[in-house]
Design a protein around this motif. Structure first.
Motif, PDB file in Angstrom:
ATOM      1  N   HIS A 153       0.822  -1.226   0.000  1.00 26.87           N
ATOM      2  CA  HIS A 153       0.000   0.000   0.000  1.00 26.87           C
ATOM      3  C   HIS A 153       0.850   1.267   0.000  1.00 26.87           C
ATOM      4  O   HIS A 153       0.391   2.311  -0.465  1.00 26.87           O
ATOM      5  CB  HIS A 153      -0.956  -0.016   1.198  1.00 26.87           C
ATOM      6  CG  HIS A 153      -1.906  -1.173   1.159  1.00 26.87           C
ATOM      7  ND1 HIS A 153      -3.229  -1.036   0.807  1.00 26.87           N
ATOM      8  CD2 HIS A 153      -1.690  -2.507   1.362  1.00 26.87           C
ATOM      9  CE1 HIS A 153      -3.799  -2.241   0.817  1.00 26.87           C
ATOM     10  NE2 HIS A 153      -2.887  -3.147   1.149  1.00 26.87           N
ATOM     11  N   ASP A 250      -8.133  -3.640   3.341  1.00 27.69           N
ATOM     12  CA  ASP A 250      -7.762  -5.040   3.583  1.00 27.69           C
ATOM     13  C   ASP A 250      -8.587  -5.668   4.708  1.00 27.69           C
ATOM     14  O   ASP A 250      -8.126  -6.584   5.378  1.00 27.69           O
ATOM     15  CB  ASP A 250      -6.262  -5.133   3.921  1.00 27.69           C
ATOM     16  CG  ASP A 250      -5.393  -5.004   2.679  1.00 27.69           C
ATOM     17  OD1 ASP A 250      -5.888  -4.509   1.654  1.00 27.69           O
ATOM     18  OD2 ASP A 250      -4.212  -5.392   2.738  1.00 27.69           O
ATOM     19  N   HIS A 297      -7.867  -6.185  -2.405  1.00 27.50           N
ATOM     20  CA  HIS A 297      -7.387  -7.457  -2.971  1.00 27.50           C
ATOM     21  C   HIS A 297      -8.520  -8.306  -3.563  1.00 27.50           C
ATOM     22  O   HIS A 297      -8.323  -9.493  -3.826  1.00 27.50           O
ATOM     23  CB  HIS A 297      -6.640  -8.258  -1.907  1.00 27.50           C
ATOM     24  CG  HIS A 297      -5.416  -7.559  -1.383  1.00 27.50           C
ATOM     25  ND1 HIS A 297      -4.263  -7.415  -2.122  1.00 27.50           N
ATOM     26  CD2 HIS A 297      -5.175  -6.933  -0.207  1.00 27.50           C
ATOM     27  CE1 HIS A 297      -3.360  -6.744  -1.403  1.00 27.50           C
ATOM     28  NE2 HIS A 297      -3.885  -6.438  -0.237  1.00 27.50           N
TER      29      HIS A 297
HETATM   30 ZN   LIG Z   1      -2.778  -5.311   1.222  1.00 29.47          ZN
END
Ligand SMILES: [Zn+2]
Length: 324
Positions: A153, A250, A297
């Motif tokens: 990130h 995340d 993701h």
């Molecule tokens: Zn990540």
């Protein structure tokens, strides 16, 4: 001059051979272009009210067996059975990385920066390429928001030792930053992350606003605490003209394993119990409020909804909801 005129003036026989050659030449030229398409940068844009949202595929890399990252407290058979039921292989998975640019009309806000130059040889670090393909230059970015400070990130903050987004100021969570810059991380599993933050984030501290849950980044963008995956992991709610999108970062990192089994332990969740509790809290809200969310993701373009199941949630990828 069109083909009919050519045929009429020169006759078919005279043209037949050159035409075949031309077609062959076209076919030859077309083949490498098709092959190249796989390495073109991917970006995906849509409207959220008056905001323009551009999701960029910074990279999508095949990884090892999903069970080595997700469901690490479960037997390989249990994880494999769930993968199989969802038409996914047991031995490999693709991890993709999706930073997001939001143009509010008065600010160009970038959420997370991808893997950066260090990953370029492996097919990552393509954020800027993807932004350029979508019509944005690095200079256009006015605010960079960091959801948390794992390497995938913050890797793209710097380019050749200089800030990659030269006109930007920065926004990130206070708790997250304080954890990673602390010299107490030396000699712990977080030491590498600590070094990465010293190299990529700390040099930008003077231009950074440190926030807590409830903070407004700009009108229509609000921070929410979602700790667990990392000590100060934050998510962001976008709202424009009554349309909402939750940037869940995340909170859940596999569209089947993390969403259908939010309790399962994940290797990269630094506080596994807190991460699981946050996952359930956030996705219960996403399901109940029928919110669209973007997971960093999730499979590109990483936007969808969730349906609540008896255990966990089913990922429903977005279709045309934002186009009408
Ligand atoms: Zn990540």
């Amino acid at each position: 001059m069109n083909r009919r005129v050519l045929l009429g003036s020169a006759g078919f026989a005279a043209l037949a051979a050159p035409m075949i050659m031309t077609r062959a030449a076209v076919a030859q030229a077309a083949t490498p272009a098709k092959a190249d398409r796989a390495v073109l940068p991917d970006s995906h844009g849509f409207k959220l009210g008056s905001f323009e949202v551009v999701v960029v595929k910074d990279g999508a890399m095949p990884s090892g067996a999903p069970g080595e990252t997700f469901g690490t407290d479960q037997s390989p058979e249990t994880v494999g059975e769930l993968l199989d039921r969802n038409f996914l292989p047991k031995d490999r998975f693709v991890n993709s990385f999706s930073p997001v640019l939001v143009n509010t009309g008065s600010d160009v806000v970038l959420f997370d920066t991808g893997l950066g130059e260090g990953a370029r040889a492996k097919g990552g670090g393509r954020l800027v390429e993807g932004l350029v393909a979508a019509g944005y230059k690095p200079e256009d970015v006015s605010i960079v928001v960091l959801t948390h400070m794992h390497g995938d990130h913050i890797g793209g903050l710097m380019e050749g030792g200089k800030p990659a987004f030269p006109n930007a100021r920065y926004v990130t969570g206070r708790t997250e930053y304080d954890f990673w810059v602390d010299p107490a991380r030396v000699g712990t599993p977080a030491e590498n992350g600590h070094k990465g933050v010293l190299a990529n984030v700390q040099p930008l501290a003077e231009k950074t606003t440190f926030v807590e849950g409830g903070a407004s980044v700009v009108t229509g963008i609000t921070a929410e605490a979602a700790f667990g995956h990392s000590p100060g992991h934050m998510i962001y709610r976008l709202e424009s003209e009554g349309r909402q999108l939750l940037l869940a970062a995340d909170t859940a990192n596999h569209f089947v394993l993390s969403l259908q089994r939010p309790d399962w332990e994940v290797k990269f969740d630094m506080d596994k119990a807190a991460a699981a509790a946050t996952r359930k809290r956030v996705f219960d809200m996403v399901a109940t409020d029928r919110l669209a969310f973007l997971g960093y993701h999730m499979p590109f373009p990483a936007v969808g909804y969730v349906e609540k199941l008896d255990t966990g949630y089913r990922f429903v990828p977005k279709a045309y909801q934002f186009d009408i």
